[in-house]
Design a protein around this motif. Structure first.
Motif, mmCIF file in Angstrom:
data_model
loop_
_atom_site.group_PDB
_atom_site.id
_atom_site.type_symbol
_atom_site.label_atom_id
_atom_site.label_comp_id
_atom_site.label_asym_id
_atom_site.label_seq_id
_atom_site.Cartn_x
_atom_site.Cartn_y
_atom_site.Cartn_z
ATOM 1 N N GLU B 42 -15.480 -47.929 25.548
ATOM 2 C CA GLU B 42 -14.938 -49.270 25.841
ATOM 3 C C GLU B 42 -13.539 -49.222 26.452
ATOM 4 O O GLU B 42 -13.076 -50.204 26.999
ATOM 5 N N LEU B 43 -12.906 -48.049 26.356
ATOM 6 C CA LEU B 43 -11.610 -47.906 27.025
ATOM 7 C C LEU B 43 -11.786 -48.058 28.538
ATOM 8 O O LEU B 43 -10.891 -48.507 29.237
ATOM 9 N N PHE B 44 -12.952 -47.654 29.016
ATOM 10 C CA PHE B 44 -13.206 -47.661 30.459
ATOM 11 C C PHE B 44 -13.870 -48.941 30.923
ATOM 12 O O PHE B 44 -13.677 -49.363 32.054
ATOM 13 N N ILE B 45 -14.684 -49.504 30.078
ATOM 14 C CA ILE B 45 -15.362 -50.745 30.467
ATOM 15 C C ILE B 45 -15.357 -51.729 29.309
ATOM 16 O O ILE B 45 -15.823 -51.421 28.218
ATOM 17 N N ARG B 46 -14.768 -52.879 29.554
ATOM 18 C CA ARG B 46 -14.712 -53.948 28.540
ATOM 19 C C ARG B 46 -15.718 -55.029 28.915
ATOM 20 O O ARG B 46 -16.182 -55.083 30.060
ATOM 21 N N ASP B 47 -16.001 -55.901 27.944
ATOM 22 C CA ASP B 47 -16.969 -56.964 28.214
ATOM 23 C C ASP B 47 -16.545 -57.853 29.379
ATOM 24 O O ASP B 47 -17.371 -58.366 30.117
ATOM 25 N N HIS B 48 -15.226 -58.032 29.532
ATOM 26 C CA HIS B 48 -14.733 -58.923 30.582
ATOM 27 C C HIS B 48 -14.694 -58.261 31.964
ATOM 28 O O HIS B 48 -14.455 -58.913 32.951
ATOM 29 N N VAL B 191 -14.511 -41.229 36.929
ATOM 30 C CA VAL B 191 -15.949 -41.234 37.184
ATOM 31 C C VAL B 191 -16.627 -40.741 35.922
ATOM 32 O O VAL B 191 -16.376 -39.600 35.497
ATOM 33 N N ASN B 192 -17.420 -41.590 35.303
ATOM 34 C CA ASN B 192 -18.028 -41.304 34.001
ATOM 35 C C ASN B 192 -16.990 -40.776 33.019
ATOM 36 O O ASN B 192 -17.245 -39.831 32.274
ATOM 37 N N GLY B 193 -15.824 -41.375 33.036
ATOM 38 C CA GLY B 193 -14.780 -40.997 32.095
ATOM 39 C C GLY B 193 -13.910 -39.840 32.530
ATOM 40 O O GLY B 193 -12.919 -39.542 31.886
ATOM 41 N N LYS B 194 -14.278 -39.183 33.632
ATOM 42 C CA LYS B 194 -13.452 -38.053 34.099
ATOM 43 C C LYS B 194 -12.412 -38.560 35.083
ATOM 44 O O LYS B 194 -12.743 -39.246 36.044
#
Lengths: 143, 218
Positions: B42-48, B191-194
């Motif tokens: 969730e650090l990378f993608i939040r609901d908003h 990219v995918n967390g990297k």
């Protein structure tokens, strides 16, 4: 013979001085380019007085030129004063509202604390102090 | 002669120490973030967070952006190009890092436009007209309004909607995540967390390609 030995020692002192300045430049570039810590305004002033030292001191090494002290000591002293001011600000001894930093990076932002007390402004003060000390030792030996 | 050797060696040692130190530090950072990615997606993608691309995509391209950032504007077409070249496989996630003075005002406008379903159109127009409403890395709010009328959004509604306190909260959340992920400049890509180790279009393409290859074996 003693003359030659003395010259060697003088050269070594100046070389050490250059080495301290060189390591400091590398360290400051490491902080800003590798660790991506943005330098604050006061850091920039300290860099302005530090970076030329590496070049000027190196020029004074080949061949050894005792007048190098005359040119580098003023730079080191102004750098030291800026570093001292920065440390006072960082430690909170001078209140933050009278500091000359603009918006962006605060001069009191804490990036690292090596061994619990070595902050970046403290490292700067230490290296300027070492450079000044070595230059004064050299000045006394040659005059 | 000896002095020259001592001096030269010192220079070489310092440079090597710098280079080795850099790659060691970057390696450590990559490990740290990679670990975080698994623990805290969730650090990378939040609901908003605004996204573009298929929900089935296996490659997430996360971009911390600032509407007033020139490089973000310059890279946006390139990012779209990479996505178009790999349809359905990449999902773009936009996060806000409005580091420029006054840029949060423009984030609020984009978020208000989102309520009218005009998110991408507004962002596109903002990027394309960026030099008209920025001066010396400062965003100038009043200059954007005449431009917005071209997008076909209800400008009056945007003026009202952009004051929604939820938008301020969302920007704060993104900035907090940017801080945790050590994003200090925009655009900041993951990219995918990297994280993108060194900045550049070629490096970004390589990173995306390596994740595509890992997730879509031929």
């Amino acid at each position: 013979m003693t003359q030659l030995k003395e010259n060697n020692t003088n050269w070594t002192i100046l070389f050490l001085c250059w080495l301290v300045a060189g390591i400091s430049v590398m360290g400051s570039l490491f902080f800003s380019h590798v660790m991506e810590f943005a330098p604050c305004v006061l850091c920039w002033y300290q860099r302005i007085f530090l970076f030329p030292l590496v070049i000027v001191l190196a020029v004074g090494l080949f061949p050894f030129d005792k007048r190098v002290v005359k040119y580098t000591l003023p730079l080191a002293i102004v750098g030291w004063l800026t570093a001292a001011y920065h440390n006072l600000l960082y430690a909170g001894i001078i209140p933050e509202n009278i500091q000359p930093c603009s918006r962006g990076v605060s001069c009191t932002e804490e990036y690292i604390e090596l061994f619990g007390f070595l902050s970046i402004p403290m490292l700067s003060l230490l290296s300027f102090t070492t450079i000044i000390a070595l230059l004064i030792i050299l000045l006394r030996r040659i005059s | 002669m000896k002095t020259y050797i001592i001096f030269g060696l010192s220079v070489v040692v310092m440079i090597i120490a710098f280079v080795v130190g850099s790659s060691y530090y970057k390696g450590k950072q990559a490990e740290k973030v990679g670990f975080l990615a698994q623990e805290n997606a969730e650090l990378f993608i939040r609901d908003h967070s605004q996204t573009l691309g298929s929900d089935d995509a296996k490659v997430y391209l996360i971009e911390f952006m600032d509407p007033a950032c020139e490089t973000c504007a310059a890279f946006f077409p390139f990012v779209k190009q990479i996505m178009d070249a790999n349809p359905g496989r990449i999902k773009l996630v936009l996060r806000y890092a409005p580091f420029h003075d006054g840029a949060d005002y423009f984030v609020k406008i984009i978020e208000a436009a989102k309520k009218q379903g005009k998110y991408w159109e507004t962002l596109d127009t903002m990027y394309k007209t960026q030099r008209l409403w920025t001066r010396h890395h400062k965003a100038i709010p009043e200059k954007i309004w005449p431009i917005l009328t071209q997008v076909g959004v209800d400008v009056e509604r945007i003026r009202k909607d952009m004051n929604d306190p939820a938008i301020v909260k969302l920007i704060d959340q993104d900035l907090a995540d940017a801080k945790v992920l050590n994003v200090r400049k925009t655009p900041g890509y993951f990219v995918n967390g990297k994280p993108l180790q060194t900045f550049g279009s070629r490096q970004l393409l390589q990173l995306v390609q390596s994740e595509l290859n890992a997730n879509y074996p031929k």
